[in-house]
Scaffold this active site. Structure first.
Site, mmCIF file in Angstrom:
data_model
loop_
_atom_site.group_PDB
_atom_site.id
_atom_site.type_symbol
_atom_site.label_atom_id
_atom_site.label_comp_id
_atom_site.label_asym_id
_atom_site.label_seq_id
_atom_site.Cartn_x
_atom_site.Cartn_y
_atom_site.Cartn_z
ATOM 1 N N LYS A 87 55.089 5.101 30.951
ATOM 2 C CA LYS A 87 54.420 5.554 32.177
ATOM 3 C C LYS A 87 52.941 5.243 31.993
ATOM 4 O O LYS A 87 52.323 5.664 31.023
ATOM 5 C CB LYS A 87 54.624 7.054 32.386
ATOM 6 C CG LYS A 87 54.002 7.570 33.677
ATOM 7 C CD LYS A 87 54.102 9.074 33.810
ATOM 8 C CE LYS A 87 55.512 9.500 34.081
ATOM 9 N NZ LYS A 87 55.612 10.936 34.437
ATOM 10 N N LEU B 297 62.112 10.493 32.131
ATOM 11 C CA LEU B 297 62.324 9.086 31.788
ATOM 12 C C LEU B 297 63.488 8.930 30.824
ATOM 13 O O LEU B 297 64.137 7.880 30.787
ATOM 14 C CB LEU B 297 61.057 8.491 31.181
ATOM 15 C CG LEU B 297 59.866 8.377 32.132
ATOM 16 C CD1 LEU B 297 58.668 7.801 31.407
ATOM 17 C CD2 LEU B 297 60.223 7.553 33.349
ATOM 18 N N GLU B 298 63.770 9.968 30.055
ATOM 19 C CA GLU B 298 64.909 9.934 29.149
ATOM 20 C C GLU B 298 66.204 9.677 29.917
ATOM 21 O O GLU B 298 67.058 8.903 29.483
ATOM 22 C CB GLU B 298 65.034 11.250 28.373
ATOM 23 C CG GLU B 298 63.953 11.469 27.340
ATOM 24 C CD GLU B 298 62.730 12.213 27.861
ATOM 25 O OE1 GLU B 298 62.388 12.071 29.070
ATOM 26 O OE2 GLU B 298 62.101 12.917 27.061
ATOM 27 N N GLU C 33 54.268 13.844 41.279
ATOM 28 C CA GLU C 33 54.619 12.549 40.688
ATOM 29 C C GLU C 33 55.725 11.868 41.498
ATOM 30 O O GLU C 33 55.758 10.644 41.600
ATOM 31 C CB GLU C 33 55.077 12.719 39.239
ATOM 32 C CG GLU C 33 53.983 13.165 38.296
ATOM 33 C CD GLU C 33 54.489 13.315 36.881
ATOM 34 O OE1 GLU C 33 54.086 12.501 36.033
ATOM 35 O OE2 GLU C 33 55.294 14.238 36.623
ATOM 36 N N TYR D 211 70.122 -12.164 31.163
ATOM 37 C CA TYR D 211 68.959 -11.292 31.355
ATOM 38 C C TYR D 211 68.682 -11.006 32.827
ATOM 39 O O TYR D 211 68.023 -10.029 33.158
ATOM 40 C CB TYR D 211 67.713 -11.812 30.632
ATOM 41 C CG TYR D 211 67.259 -13.196 31.000
ATOM 42 C CD1 TYR D 211 66.585 -13.437 32.183
ATOM 43 C CD2 TYR D 211 67.468 -14.256 30.140
ATOM 44 C CE1 TYR D 211 66.157 -14.703 32.518
ATOM 45 C CE2 TYR D 211 67.032 -15.530 30.449
ATOM 46 C CZ TYR D 211 66.377 -15.748 31.650
ATOM 47 O OH TYR D 211 65.953 -17.005 31.966
#
Length: 121
Positions: free
Chosen positions: A100, A73-74, A24, A55
Site C-alpha cells: 500500500k 490486504l492479507e 480508505e 503471466y
C-alpha cells in the site's frame, strides 16, 4: 539434473479501495502487487503456452482480486494464491506481495507490505 523455473509479474500497479478504515474504502489508494511462481521444468520440446505459467492469467487474477474491496490486504493476497493454485496445479511455490503506497500515518514511510509464500507439499 532437475531444472526449476520462475515466472511472475513485479510491480503491477493498481488503484483500489482496500483498507480497514471506512475512508480508505471511499478514497482508495495505490497498490503494487508482485506475483512470483516457481515450478519444475518439464520440457519435452513442446513450445506451447499451456505447458507453462501464463503471466497474462496471473495478471487477470490479480486485477480481479484487487477490484474486490476488502478490509485486509492479507485476504486479497490469500485469494490470489488460491486462484493461482486452482489454475496452475503444477506450481510448487507462489509468492504474493502487496504494498500500500499511501498510509494513514504521520511518519515518513515508503509503503506497507503484506507477503505470503505458499509451498505445495
Amino acid at each position: 539434473m532437475a531444472l526449476r523455473k520462475k515466472i511472475g509479474l513485479e510491480g503491477i500497479r493498481f488503484f483500489a479501495f482496500h483498507g480497514f478504515y471506512p475512508e480508505e474504502q471511499v478514497l482508495g489508494n495505490e497498490f503494487m502487487v508482485d506475483i512470483i511462481t516457481e515450478m519444475q521444468v518439464v520440457h519435452d520440446g513442446n513450445d506451447e503456452l499451456e505447458d507453462t505459467v501464463n503471466y497474462e492469467k496471473l495478471y487477470e487474477i490479480a486485477e480481479s482480486e484487487m477490484k474486490n474491496t476488502r478490509k485486509l490486504l492479507e485476504t486479497v493476497a490469500l485469494s490470489i494464491i488460491e486462484r493461482i493454485k486452482e489454475l496452475f496445479p503444477d506450481i510448487d511455490t507462489i509468492r504474493v506481495s502487496i504494498r500500500k503506497m499511501r498510509l494513514p500515518l504521520s511518519g515518513e514511510i515508503n509503503n506497507s507490505l503484506v507477503e505470503f509464500n505458499y509451498t505445495r507439499t
